[in-house]
Design an enzyme around this catalytic site. Structure first.
Site, PDB file in Angstrom:
ATOM      1  N   LYS A  58      55.525  17.451  36.093  1.00 38.72           N
ATOM      2  CA  LYS A  58      54.167  17.995  36.079  1.00 38.72           C
ATOM      3  C   LYS A  58      53.693  18.310  34.659  1.00 38.72           C
ATOM      4  CE  LYS A  58      53.961  19.614  40.838  1.00 38.72           C
ATOM      5  NZ  LYS A  58      53.760  20.751  41.768  1.00 38.72           N
ATOM      6  N   ARG A  92      62.190  20.282  44.700  1.00 41.14           N
ATOM      7  CA  ARG A  92      61.518  19.008  45.013  1.00 41.14           C
ATOM      8  C   ARG A  92      61.376  18.196  43.727  1.00 41.14           C
ATOM      9  NH1 ARG A  92      56.253  16.971  45.129  1.00 41.14           N
ATOM     10  NH2 ARG A  92      55.780  15.583  46.892  1.00 41.14           N
TER      11      ARG A  92
END
Length: 262
Positions: free
Chosen positions: A205, A241
């Site tokens: 991210k 995740r």
């Protein structure tokens, strides 16, 4: 939790697994690398993403879930905001509903989750994917996100979802600045202290690029993603995740070995 995106526009790997056979093969490879759970997504939730119809989402994810289920008996998660998609995915073999809208995407979502009897991940998101990064503000991001998630968990339990089936996700990158995301990571133990299982997802991210400006491309964020995964695990995350399963499994194994040696 290994990520299997079957979307044309995901921020990291959009379009790469649009073929069902390729997506199934990728999922099986992630299992071989150490994934305990596979998370299947058919709608991008990157900042600015446009929504897709339930029919299109179902057409993308159901054949992949069926294909994976034919080869693997382990937990499969459906990453969707739509109750209709969750219902179709569970019928195809999914066992977890990973909902970035925390059962707020449709009026019947809480009752659907209870009826399906699957595990449910409730994630915090400020706004919606198209608008969530438009100047998000908090007075105390850790307290506000924790309080909001507990309220959503209570709502789910009132609807009939068993407490032990509820997971909480602080929603790294979903309506937060880099400072918000770092604070949530640094204080993840406060969310874990609620007694709910915590899922943490920061793989590739923009948070990594906020710390290292040279990591402009998502493929250049492995080191930062591993650092965040290790910190989240140290602070109580029960599920991480990730896109890069083998590297994360190795990092967590080494961390555990050092802890055991101490």
């Amino acid at each position: 939790m290994g990520i299997v995106n079957v979307t044309p526009d995901s921020f990291s790997d959009g379009g790469r697994l649009s073929d069902v056979d390729a997506a199934v093969a990728h999922g099986i490879r992630l299992v071989g690398e150490g994934a305990d759970i596979l998370d299947i997504g058919g709608e991008s939730t990157r900042p600015g993403a446009e929504p897709v119809s339930a029919a299109d989402e179902i057409a993308r994810v159901v054949p992949v879930i069926e294909g994976l289920r034919a080869h693997w008996p382990g937990p499969i998660s459906i990453d969707t905001m739509k109750a209709e998609v969750a219902r179709a995915a569970v019928a195809a073999g999914a066992t977890i509903w990973n909902d970035v809208a925390a059962l707020g995407g449709s009026h019947d979502a809480p009752e659907t989750a209870a009826e399906l009897g699957c595990d449910v991940v409730l994630m915090h998101m400020k706004g919606e994917p198209r608008t969530m990064q438009a100047n998000p503000r908090y007075d105390d991001v850790v307290a506000e996100v924790t309080r909001w998630l507990l309220a959503r968990a209570e709502m789910a339990m009132v609807a009939g979802v068993a407490r032990e089936r509820i997971w909480l996700d602080p929603g790294i990158g979903f309506g937060k600045t880099p400072a918000h995301n770092l604070a949530l990571t640094a204080h993840l133990d406060r969310l874990a202290a609620t007694g709910f299982r915590v899922l943490y997802g920061a793989s590739r991210k923009r948070l990594v690029a906020a710390v290292d400006a040279t990591a402009f491309d998502s493929g250049d964020r492995l080191g930062g993603s591993l650092a965040l995964a290790l910190e989240a695990a140290r602070r109580g995350a029960g599920v991480i995740r990730v896109h890069d399963v083998r590297e994360t499994v190795q990092a967590l194994a080494v961390q555990a070995a050092v802890t055991a040696a101490g």
